[in-house]
Write a protein that holds these residues in place. Structure first.
Motif, mmCIF file in Angstrom:
data_model
loop_
_atom_site.group_PDB
_atom_site.id
_atom_site.type_symbol
_atom_site.label_atom_id
_atom_site.label_comp_id
_atom_site.label_asym_id
_atom_site.label_seq_id
_atom_site.Cartn_x
_atom_site.Cartn_y
_atom_site.Cartn_z
ATOM 1 N N TRP A 227 0.888 -1.165 0.000
ATOM 2 C CA TRP A 227 0.000 0.000 0.000
ATOM 3 C C TRP A 227 0.927 1.217 0.000
ATOM 4 N N VAL A 228 0.782 2.095 -0.983
ATOM 5 C CA VAL A 228 1.748 3.175 -1.216
ATOM 6 C C VAL A 228 1.051 4.527 -1.156
ATOM 7 N N ARG A 229 1.684 5.467 -0.430
ATOM 8 C CA ARG A 229 1.173 6.840 -0.356
ATOM 9 C C ARG A 229 1.625 7.637 -1.579
ATOM 10 N N PHE A 230 0.680 8.330 -2.197
ATOM 11 C CA PHE A 230 0.993 9.326 -3.222
ATOM 12 C C PHE A 230 0.584 10.681 -2.649
ATOM 13 N N LYS A 231 1.542 11.578 -2.565
ATOM 14 C CA LYS A 231 1.265 12.867 -1.924
ATOM 15 C C LYS A 231 0.864 13.913 -2.955
ATOM 16 N N ASN A 277 5.764 -1.792 15.032
ATOM 17 C CA ASN A 277 6.345 -2.099 13.718
ATOM 18 C C ASN A 277 5.476 -1.642 12.540
ATOM 19 N N ALA A 278 4.438 -0.873 12.814
ATOM 20 C CA ALA A 278 3.616 -0.359 11.714
ATOM 21 C C ALA A 278 4.384 0.736 10.985
ATOM 22 N N THR A 279 4.138 0.823 9.667
ATOM 23 C CA THR A 279 4.738 1.914 8.889
ATOM 24 C C THR A 279 3.756 3.060 8.710
ATOM 25 N N ALA A 280 2.511 2.888 9.180
ATOM 26 C CA ALA A 280 1.551 3.982 9.212
ATOM 27 C C ALA A 280 1.986 4.967 10.302
ATOM 28 N N LEU A 281 1.613 6.251 10.130
ATOM 29 C CA LEU A 281 2.040 7.303 11.058
ATOM 30 C C LEU A 281 0.837 7.899 11.768
ATOM 31 N N VAL A 282 0.928 8.008 13.099
ATOM 32 C CA VAL A 282 -0.166 8.612 13.866
ATOM 33 C C VAL A 282 -0.349 10.056 13.415
ATOM 34 N N GLY A 283 -1.577 10.408 13.131
ATOM 35 C CA GLY A 283 -1.899 11.764 12.722
ATOM 36 C C GLY A 283 -2.007 11.966 11.226
ATOM 37 N N ALA A 299 -4.661 -3.944 7.472
ATOM 38 C CA ALA A 299 -3.429 -4.403 6.842
ATOM 39 C C ALA A 299 -2.234 -3.579 7.283
ATOM 40 N N ALA A 300 -2.474 -2.299 7.620
ATOM 41 C CA ALA A 300 -1.395 -1.397 8.009
ATOM 42 C C ALA A 300 -1.149 -1.388 9.516
ATOM 43 N N LYS A 301 -1.807 -2.300 10.241
ATOM 44 C CA LYS A 301 -1.648 -2.392 11.705
ATOM 45 C C LYS A 301 -2.066 -1.108 12.408
ATOM 46 N N VAL A 302 -3.088 -0.456 11.842
ATOM 47 C CA VAL A 302 -3.649 0.738 12.476
ATOM 48 C C VAL A 302 -4.680 0.275 13.490
ATOM 49 N N SER A 303 -4.460 0.603 14.774
ATOM 50 C CA SER A 303 -5.360 0.133 15.825
ATOM 51 C C SER A 303 -6.452 1.127 16.159
ATOM 52 N N GLY A 304 -6.340 2.335 15.649
ATOM 53 C CA GLY A 304 -7.391 3.317 15.857
ATOM 54 C C GLY A 304 -7.390 4.339 14.739
ATOM 55 N N PHE A 305 -8.562 4.655 14.206
ATOM 56 C CA PHE A 305 -8.641 5.651 13.129
ATOM 57 C C PHE A 305 -10.008 6.308 13.163
ATOM 58 N N THR A 306 -10.090 7.493 12.534
ATOM 59 C CA THR A 306 -11.327 8.265 12.521
ATOM 60 C C THR A 306 -11.596 8.751 11.095
ATOM 61 N N ARG A 307 -12.843 8.596 10.687
ATOM 62 C CA ARG A 307 -13.235 9.189 9.401
ATOM 63 C C ARG A 307 -13.492 10.659 9.650
ATOM 64 N N VAL A 308 -12.744 11.531 8.981
ATOM 65 C CA VAL A 308 -12.804 12.962 9.282
ATOM 66 C C VAL A 308 -13.580 13.761 8.240
ATOM 67 N N GLY A 309 -14.101 13.078 7.207
ATOM 68 C CA GLY A 309 -14.899 13.817 6.240
ATOM 69 C C GLY A 309 -15.050 13.122 4.906
ATOM 70 N N ASP A 310 -16.078 13.561 4.140
ATOM 71 C CA ASP A 310 -16.274 13.073 2.776
ATOM 72 C C ASP A 310 -15.219 13.682 1.855
ATOM 73 N N GLY A 420 9.612 7.119 2.486
ATOM 74 C CA GLY A 420 8.449 7.466 3.299
ATOM 75 C C GLY A 420 7.119 7.238 2.600
ATOM 76 N N ALA A 421 7.135 6.451 1.527
ATOM 77 C CA ALA A 421 5.904 6.255 0.753
ATOM 78 C C ALA A 421 5.214 4.935 1.091
ATOM 79 N N LEU A 422 5.881 4.029 1.813
ATOM 80 C CA LEU A 422 5.287 2.717 2.100
ATOM 81 C C LEU A 422 4.341 2.824 3.287
ATOM 82 N N PHE A 423 3.057 2.645 3.035
ATOM 83 C CA PHE A 423 2.060 2.713 4.107
ATOM 84 C C PHE A 423 1.907 1.346 4.787
ATOM 85 N N ALA A 424 1.993 0.260 3.990
ATOM 86 C CA ALA A 424 1.878 -1.096 4.546
ATOM 87 C C ALA A 424 2.397 -2.087 3.519
ATOM 88 N N LYS A 425 2.713 -3.277 4.007
ATOM 89 C CA LYS A 425 3.144 -4.340 3.098
ATOM 90 C C LYS A 425 2.614 -5.677 3.608
#
Length: 971
Positions: A227-231, A277-283, A299-310, A420-425
């Motif tokens: 899973w790859v981030r495109f900024k 060991n997650a490659t996802a970043l808090v915030g 898949a990214a080992k994110v244990s907490g997340f919030t949907r912040v908008g459409d 810094g583009a790898l979100f998960a593997k």
């Protein structure tokens, strides 16, 4: 007749009984005996004699042509080959014996990668490099290899009892065949449908060539998933990253866009907490499809997340993303904007709702590239490695030469992480394309290839069924072809309806070259890029006819072809070879059209292959002929299933569940293998194994016993014995009625290629109508009646009629056994059942009222024989002739029918009484035959020592211990 022996004190009448006489053995001994019949057929030249027979009767025998789909000249036959060739043989033989001139020219596919691969393996084993060898010398080694296997396979096919023109088969590597293949290719060159394009094709890095769909098989494969981030650039999407998912990390350097679907609901999601060991970043905030967000976060080992908008898809319009490798290469290889583009191929079934788009490495990606003008990349070489000068990854292999994964995937994952583009593997086990030869994984790779445009209008004067190849093919499928089974139509129709342009070129050495020249400096889109010149084409054809396709590779050939027409120095010679499916797709031209034993109109009555050939030979033949003939090259298509083991498992050497044709032949004989084919429903997958073959062998034995009875009781039969049908007893006329019914059913079944239906009807007739009824009843007359008695003569006449029909009806299936049966009666030189036609069966033998009457009689007979079996089991009697039962029948018409025949003779009892009186309570009944009951009674009188019937008049005649019938027979 009963099985006990006459009393020792009585006269011995055994030599006066007409017991069966035949040299036809009970035990077939097929494995040892079949080769002698093969040798005999070769000696008398059966196939040629049938052609001569047709030639001597101009117009009397309508031609029938089954065109052989060429097997590949590489290795011993497997059970699928046997199934295919036996089916073809049963078609050809049955059509011939129904009055057609049925031609069969066997053929072989000789070019292509499988043979080339074998020769390369030999080179590698010797430490040699194929590329260091002269191409003509290499091609000649390929030719020699194919020739060797053709000779082996030919003998293996003949051992199956397959008839055909084995002395002169067609080979795609014959000079004339190579010439015609080139000529057929040049028709596409001249009609403007041939073009060179650069697009992703299925590519084998191990074999360094493009593959056709029919050369691809799917196996489980474990892939890297990322899973790859495109900024976004310039603060778009408020700094949230767009996340893509892919199973091919090696394609990231070739990324040129990110696709989204305007109909999918997207949202912005903030990461609140992550596991170790997650490659996802808090915030961080990510844009994801709402339906897939939870799975992505998991898949990214994110244990907490919030949907912040459409995130409306309108927000993606015009957004430029940074390539993940932006800024990493000194030459700024990836310092470009990556556009976000709408695409219907994007779904929210899996992934993230965004698709990483590399136009050089996927068909959907390529279509996006065409639509939006994305650049193509040429980063991957023929051996599956990156080009040497690609920053970061130059020279790294995606697939190693041994077919194992190279370092490219892991290197990209590490680079993405570093950037810094790898979100998960992760890893994913899924079905993945592999080469059916090397078994190595494939990749999609962009290469210049030669294509035939199947939607380009053609102005070639052959537009009856459409002006494009696709239209002609679809109309042919719907209007011109008979499909067996009918499901084959839908399968090919859907494939051709959705298929892309046809890739013709292969980057190999062993095949027919693409006989064309390109203008130096011209672009593929230029009108003069390809040399289209009829005189040049004619020179090429003449050279191939004289010297074969190898001449294309001889130094100076280009100059020979172009001198005096154009300046040879202005043109490049193309050295790619044609896809072998084009070779086999062209066979209609050099076999059906060009051969004297082809077909008058260049069309086949039938193509017959396995169901996989909807994407193979049926498909390529359809496309090829629609481009050069304007229609399908066949009028009928028959498809059969695959062969499986007894448990329904696919056969494989590793599982040890394969069944080789030679094994079956060595143990049982080829006729048992042929009977297995005839007994099975070939329209689905067929099972074979020891227990199944035992069942087939048992059916064979029962059938063999039936024909042995016929032969044994025809000993000494002459024309003078024959009785006209009108003078025969009713039982014989009932058999003739059944034969008239069967004649229609057998011919209809063979015409529809329903071998299972034909065999089941004939087997049931032989084992039930004949063995269990007719033969059982008539044994007494055949053995004991006087030679000149009407009943015995009529029975022998019927046996003769049965002989001629059963041998010819069954000959297409049991080729060896029916020959043996035939030669037992007609052993003269040159005689063969396979030179016969199925005899005409008079329709006036049909007698429905008689059949209805005998259906009633047989039902009552069933009750009688069942009642007697009870007494036999209880050891009250030893044989049915010891009985004289009383039969109570309620229906007056049935009583009348029973009294009109010798019902005791039909029930094989010494006497019988038919009565309409009410049945006593103790009478025997069968629930399925209401209104009939049997009271057992012992026969009265003395046993005749010749026929063993127990009758009151025995021992009151000239010959002691005989009945009146036997006394008269003894004279």
């Amino acid at each position: 007749m009963c099985a006990d022996t006459p009393e020792t004190t009585a006269p011995d009448y055994r030599n006066s009984v007409f017991l069966p006489e035949t040299e036809f053995p009970m035990r077939a001994g097929l494995p040892a005996r079949e080769p002698a019949w093969l040798a005999r057929w070769a000696e008398i030249g059966i196939y040629d004699r049938l052609r001569e027979k047709a030639a001597a009767q101009p117009g009397a025998r309508a031609p029938f042509t089954l065109h052989d789909g060429p097997p590949y000249a590489n290795g011993h036959l497997h059970i699928g080959h046997a199934l295919n060739k036996v089916l073809k043989d049963m078609v050809v033989r049955s059509q011939q014996m129904m009055g057609r001139d049925a031609r069969y020219v066997p053929g072989w596919d000789c070019h292509g990668l499988p043979i080339e691969w074998k020769i390369e393996e030999q080179y590698r084993a010797k430490g040699l490099d194929k590329d260091d060898v002269d191409v003509v010398a290499f091609r000649q080694e390929c030719r020699k290899f194919a020739e060797g296997w053709i000779d082996i396979q030919r003998e293996e096919f003949k051992r199956l009892g397959v008839t055909g023109n084995w002395a002169d088969p067609y080979l795609t590597m014959n000079y004339h065949a190579e010439t015609v293949i080139a000529e057929e290719f040049m028709k596409f060159l001249m009609n403007g449908s041939l073009y060179q394009g650069s697009k992703p094709v299925m590519w084998s890095p191990v074999e360094k060539t493009a593959l056709a769909e029919a050369e691809v098989e799917y196996h489980d494969h474990t892939s890297h998933t990322i899973w790859v981030r495109f900024k976004p650039q310039d603060g778009a999407l408020e700094g949230a990253s767009v996340v893509i998912w892919t199973t091919t990390p090696w394609t990231i350097p070739q990324n040129r866009a990110v696709s989204y679907n305007p109909t999918i609901a997207y949202g912005a999601y903030r990461v609140d907490a992550v596991a170790e060991n997650a490659t996802a970043l808090v915030g961080e905030v990510l844009v994801l499809a709402d339906k897939l967000a939870e799975a992505v976060m998991g898949a990214a080992k994110v244990s907490g997340f919030t949907r912040v908008g459409d995130v409306p898809t309108s927000a993606f319009e015009g957004v430029a993303l940074a390539h993940p490798y932006r800024g990493l290469a000194e030459n700024k290889e990836w310092d470009f904007d990556v556009p976000m583009l709408p695409g219907d191929h994007v779904t929210d079934d899996a992934g993230t709702g965004f698709v990483h788009t590399a136009p050089s490495h996927g068909d959907d990606d390529y279509q996006m590239g065409l639509k939006f003008g994305l650049p193509m990349t040429y980063n991957v070489e023929a051996d599956g490695s990156y080009r040497a000068d690609l920053p970061l990854f130059g020279g790294q292999a995606i697939i190693n030469p041994d077919g194992k994964e190279g370092p490219a995937n892991v290197s990209n994952i590490k680079a993405l992480h570093g950037a810094g583009a790898l979100f998960a593997k992760g890893k994913l086990k899924h079905s993945y394309p592999h080469s059916w030869r090397s078994k190595a994984p494939l990749i999609y790779r962009n290469t210049p290839q030669w294509f035939v445009a199947i939607d380009k209008p053609l102005d070639d004067g052959m537009n009856t069924y459409g002006d494009t190849i696709r239209k002609r093919a679809l109309n042919s499928i719907n209007q011109l072809v008979q499909w067996t089974p009918v499901t084959g139509r839908n399968r090919l129709h859907s494939m051709i309806e959705a298929r892309p342009d046809w890739v013709l070129s292969r980057q190999r050495a062993w095949g027919v070259p693409l006989t064309c020249f390109t203008k130096k400096g011209a672009k593929p889109t230029d009108a003069d890029f390809l040399l289209r010149n009829a005189e040049v084409n004619a020179r090429i054809s003449a050279a191939f006819e004289a010297e074969g396709a190898d001449v294309w590779y001889v130094q100076g050939f280009k100059e020979r072809m172009l001198d005096g027409i154009v300046d040879p120095s202005d043109y490049e010679q193309v050295f790619d070879v044609l896809d072998v499916w084009f070779d086999s797709g062209s066979t209609h031209a050099f076999v059906l059209r060009d051969r004297a034993d082809g077909s008058e109109d260049g069309l086949a009555d039938l193509y017959l292959e396995g169901t996989d050939q909807h994407r193979g030979w049926f498909h390529s033949s359809m496309l090829q002929a629609c481009g050069t003939k304007g229609r399908a090259p066949y009028r009928g298509v028959l498809t059969h299933g695959f062969t499986l083991d007894e448990k329904g498992m696919k056969m494989s050497k590793s599982l040890g569940n394969t069944v080789a044709p030679q094994q079956v032949i060595d143990e049982y004989g080829a006729d048992i293998l042929r009977l297995w084919v005839a007994q099975a429903d070939y329209t689905v997958d067929l099972r074979i194994g020891k227990e199944i073959l035992k069942g087939v062998a048992d059916s064979y034995r029962r059938l063999r016993n039936s024909v042995r009875f016929i032969l044994g009781n025809l000993a000494g039969f002459t024309e003078s014995e024959k009785v006209a049908p009108a003078d025969m007893p009713e039982l014989e006329r009932w058999v003739l009625h059944r034969l008239a019914e069967l004649d229609t059913e057998v011919r209809k079944g063979y015409a529809a290629y329903d071998f299972q239906g034909v065999f089941q009807k004939l087997f049931t007739f032989c084992t039930v109508d004949l063995s269990a009824v007719y033969f059982d009843i008539r044994k007494d007359s055949l053995y004991c009646d006087a030679p000149d008695s009407l009943r015995r003569r009529a029975a022998r006449t019927v046996l003769d009629i049965l002989f001629h029909r059963l041998t010819t009806w069954l000959a297409p299936v049991l080729v060896f056994t029916m020959e043996e049966v035939w030669l037992c009666r007609f052993p003269e030189a040159g005689s063969s059942v396979h030179l016969q036609d199925m005899p005409d069966t008079p329709k006036d033998w049909l007698d429905e009222p008689l059949a209805a009457k005998w259906a009633q009689i047989r039902q009552v007979r069933r009750v009688v024989t069942a009642a007697l079996e009870v007494q036999r089991t209880a050891k009250v009697i030893g044989a049915s002739l010891e009985a004289a039962p009383v039969v109570h029948v309620q229906d007056a018409e049935t009583v009348k029918a029973l009294k009109s025949v010798d019902f005791a003779n039909l029930c094989i009892t010494s006497g019988i009484q038919i009565t309409a009186d009410p049945e006593p309570a103790e009478a025997f009944r069968l629930p399925e035959v209401p209104g009939v009951a049997v009271v057992f009674e012992l026969a009265e009188g003395e046993k005749c020592q010749r026929c063993w019937q127990i009758l009151p008049d025995v021992n009151s005649h000239k010959h002691p211990h005989t009945c009146a019938r036997c006394n008269a027979a003894l004279g």
